[in-house]
Design an enzyme around this catalytic site. Sequence first.
Site, PDB file in Angstrom:
ATOM      1  N   ARG A   1      11.933  -2.521  10.803  1.00 29.48           N
ATOM      2  CA  ARG A   1      10.751  -1.973  11.464  1.00 29.48           C
ATOM      3  C   ARG A   1      10.373  -2.845  12.649  1.00 29.48           C
ATOM      4  O   ARG A   1      10.317  -4.073  12.539  1.00 29.48           O
ATOM      5  CB  ARG A   1       9.584  -1.921  10.458  1.00 29.48           C
ATOM      6  CG  ARG A   1       9.059  -0.519  10.246  1.00 29.48           C
ATOM      7  CD  ARG A   1       8.018  -0.501   9.165  1.00 29.48           C
ATOM      8  NE  ARG A   1       6.732  -1.041   9.638  1.00 29.48           N
ATOM      9  CZ  ARG A   1       5.602  -0.928   8.952  1.00 29.48           C
ATOM     10  NH1 ARG A   1       5.605  -0.330   7.768  1.00 29.48           N
ATOM     11  NH2 ARG A   1       4.493  -1.418   9.429  1.00 29.48           N
TER      12      ARG A   1
ATOM     13  N   LYS B   1       0.819  -1.220   0.000  1.00 36.62           N
ATOM     14  CA  LYS B   1       0.000   0.000   0.000  1.00 36.62           C
ATOM     15  C   LYS B   1       0.851   1.267   0.000  1.00 36.62           C
ATOM     16  O   LYS B   1       0.592   2.185  -0.760  1.00 36.62           O
ATOM     17  CB  LYS B   1      -0.901   0.062   1.244  1.00 36.62           C
ATOM     18  CG  LYS B   1      -1.976  -0.977   1.312  1.00 36.62           C
ATOM     19  CD  LYS B   1      -2.873  -0.735   2.529  1.00 36.62           C
ATOM     20  CE  LYS B   1      -2.115  -0.794   3.847  1.00 36.62           C
ATOM     21  NZ  LYS B   1      -1.680  -2.128   4.253  1.00 36.62           N
TER      22      LYS B   1
ATOM     23  N   ARG C   1      -0.743  -8.931  13.056  1.00 34.52           N
ATOM     24  CA  ARG C   1      -1.255  -7.872  12.176  1.00 34.52           C
ATOM     25  C   ARG C   1      -2.172  -8.446  11.097  1.00 34.52           C
ATOM     26  O   ARG C   1      -3.183  -7.847  10.743  1.00 34.52           O
ATOM     27  CB  ARG C   1      -0.088  -7.102  11.545  1.00 34.52           C
ATOM     28  CG  ARG C   1       0.521  -6.086  12.513  1.00 34.52           C
ATOM     29  CD  ARG C   1       1.947  -5.727  12.151  1.00 34.52           C
ATOM     30  NE  ARG C   1       2.088  -5.103  10.865  1.00 34.52           N
ATOM     31  CZ  ARG C   1       3.216  -5.129  10.143  1.00 34.52           C
ATOM     32  NH1 ARG C   1       4.279  -5.773  10.605  1.00 34.52           N
ATOM     33  NH2 ARG C   1       3.267  -4.530   8.991  1.00 34.52           N
TER      34      ARG C   1
ATOM     35  N   ARG D   1      -9.592   1.828   9.072  1.00 38.64           N
ATOM     36  CA  ARG D   1      -9.268   0.421   9.339  1.00 38.64           C
ATOM     37  C   ARG D   1     -10.336  -0.260  10.186  1.00 38.64           C
ATOM     38  O   ARG D   1     -10.243  -1.461  10.422  1.00 38.64           O
ATOM     39  CB  ARG D   1      -7.934   0.356  10.110  1.00 38.64           C
ATOM     40  CG  ARG D   1      -6.717   0.031   9.259  1.00 38.64           C
ATOM     41  CD  ARG D   1      -5.498   0.094  10.172  1.00 38.64           C
ATOM     42  NE  ARG D   1      -4.408  -0.707   9.715  1.00 38.64           N
ATOM     43  CZ  ARG D   1      -3.344  -0.246   9.064  1.00 38.64           C
ATOM     44  NH1 ARG D   1      -3.263   1.016   8.729  1.00 38.64           N
ATOM     45  NH2 ARG D   1      -2.371  -1.056   8.737  1.00 38.64           N
TER      46      ARG D   1
ATOM     47  N   ARG E   1      11.406  -7.320   4.485  1.00 36.53           N
ATOM     48  CA  ARG E   1      11.517  -5.904   4.868  1.00 36.53           C
ATOM     49  C   ARG E   1      12.130  -5.782   6.258  1.00 36.53           C
ATOM     50  O   ARG E   1      12.865  -4.831   6.541  1.00 36.53           O
ATOM     51  CB  ARG E   1      10.125  -5.249   4.836  1.00 36.53           C
ATOM     52  CG  ARG E   1      10.174  -3.754   5.105  1.00 36.53           C
ATOM     53  CD  ARG E   1       8.845  -3.089   4.867  1.00 36.53           C
ATOM     54  NE  ARG E   1       7.884  -3.358   5.929  1.00 36.53           N
ATOM     55  CZ  ARG E   1       6.612  -2.964   5.907  1.00 36.53           C
ATOM     56  NH1 ARG E   1       6.148  -2.300   4.855  1.00 36.53           N
ATOM     57  NH2 ARG E   1       5.808  -3.235   6.901  1.00 36.53           N
TER      58      ARG E   1
HETATM   59  P1  ADP Z   1       0.894  -2.208   7.647  1.00 35.64           P
HETATM   60  O1  ADP Z   1      -0.420  -1.970   6.956  1.00 35.64           O
HETATM   61  O2  ADP Z   1       1.959  -2.728   6.715  1.00 35.64           O
HETATM   62  O3  ADP Z   1       0.772  -3.044   8.883  1.00 35.64           O
HETATM   63  P2  ADP Z   1       1.067   0.632   8.472  1.00 35.64           P
HETATM   64  O4  ADP Z   1       2.299   1.424   8.360  1.00 35.64           O
HETATM   65  O5  ADP Z   1      -0.098   1.046   7.616  1.00 35.64           O
HETATM   66  O6  ADP Z   1       1.505  -0.865   8.182  1.00 35.64           O
HETATM   67  O7  ADP Z   1       0.547   0.599   9.990  1.00 35.64           O
HETATM   68  C1  ADP Z   1       1.405   0.211  11.036  1.00 35.64           C
HETATM   69  C2  ADP Z   1       0.666   0.220  12.376  1.00 35.64           C
HETATM   70  O8  ADP Z   1       0.167   1.544  12.665  1.00 35.64           O
HETATM   71  C3  ADP Z   1      -0.570  -0.666  12.470  1.00 35.64           C
HETATM   72  O9  ADP Z   1      -0.249  -2.020  12.732  1.00 35.64           O
HETATM   73  C4  ADP Z   1      -1.320   0.016  13.642  1.00 35.64           C
HETATM   74  O10 ADP Z   1      -0.748  -0.303  14.894  1.00 35.64           O
HETATM   75  C5  ADP Z   1      -1.062   1.490  13.385  1.00 35.64           C
HETATM   76  N1  ADP Z   1      -2.137   2.087  12.549  1.00 35.64           N
HETATM   77  C6  ADP Z   1      -1.983   2.567  11.279  1.00 35.64           C
HETATM   78  N2  ADP Z   1      -3.147   3.027  10.795  1.00 35.64           N
HETATM   79  C7  ADP Z   1      -4.087   2.826  11.763  1.00 35.64           C
HETATM   80  C8  ADP Z   1      -5.484   3.062  11.871  1.00 35.64           C
HETATM   81  N3  ADP Z   1      -6.190   3.611  10.859  1.00 35.64           N
HETATM   82  N4  ADP Z   1      -6.115   2.715  13.025  1.00 35.64           N
HETATM   83  C9  ADP Z   1      -5.438   2.189  14.051  1.00 35.64           C
HETATM   84  N5  ADP Z   1      -4.122   1.911  14.013  1.00 35.64           N
HETATM   85  C10 ADP Z   1      -3.432   2.224  12.894  1.00 35.64           C
END
Ligand code: ADP
Length: 186
Positions: A133, A13, A144, A88, A127
């Site tokens: 990370r 994404k 996740r 989300r 990654r």
């Molecule tokens: P990925 O989709 O690869 O897990 P992201 O960088 O989009 O990675 O998100 C990393 C973390 O940030 C998520 O696992 C969550 O803890 C937090 N996060 C991101 N966006 C949201 C959201 N809309 N609501 C709640 N937590 C979020």
Amino acid sequence: MRLLIMGPPGAGKGTQAKLIAAHYGIPAISTGDIFRAMQTADTPLAKQVREIMASGGYISDEITNQIVAERLCQSDCDPGFLLDGYPRTLQQVDNLDAHLASIGAPIDSVISLTADEDEVVGRLLKRAEIEGRADDNEETIRRRQQVYAEQTAPLLDVYRDRGLLVEVDGLGGIDEVSERVFAALG
Ligand code: ADP
């Protein structure tokens, strides 16, 4: 142009969001990036964000909604935006709907990047070696995926029912995938 991009962790994404946003001249807003930037501060909120992210869970809707609402009010969002990683949860969908209704600006399309679980887990483990990370270790990756399946995958049906969902195969080279997105958006 107001777009959302959705897909399981590891679907690509973030990479696609930047390319698509640049193509349409709109900002790519990643809640994951915003939270990663926040967690380095020495405050109770930063500590909370750090712990939740490291566990693979979601930050509360209350905090997330507030951060996104503030970001969407900035003037660079006037021509539109691409939201990456938001909404989300169903509550975040409601919140976004209310915000968009208040500015009279609906979502144009929701891009759903698809990829099978073995492929995305493999990408995230790779990654982990390159970027280091904190949430890219095997246990957190599994959590996740699970949280995504339970809380976020149902949102795809919501947007499909609204006729907004554009499904794009996320497997393949970066440019190959973005060409598919542009073709699908028309
Ligand atoms: P990925 O989709 O690869 O897990 P992201 O960088 O989009 O990675 O998100 C990393 C973390 O940030 C998520 O696992 C969550 O803890 C937090 N996060 C991101 N966006 C949201 C959201 N809309 N609501 C709640 N937590 C979020």
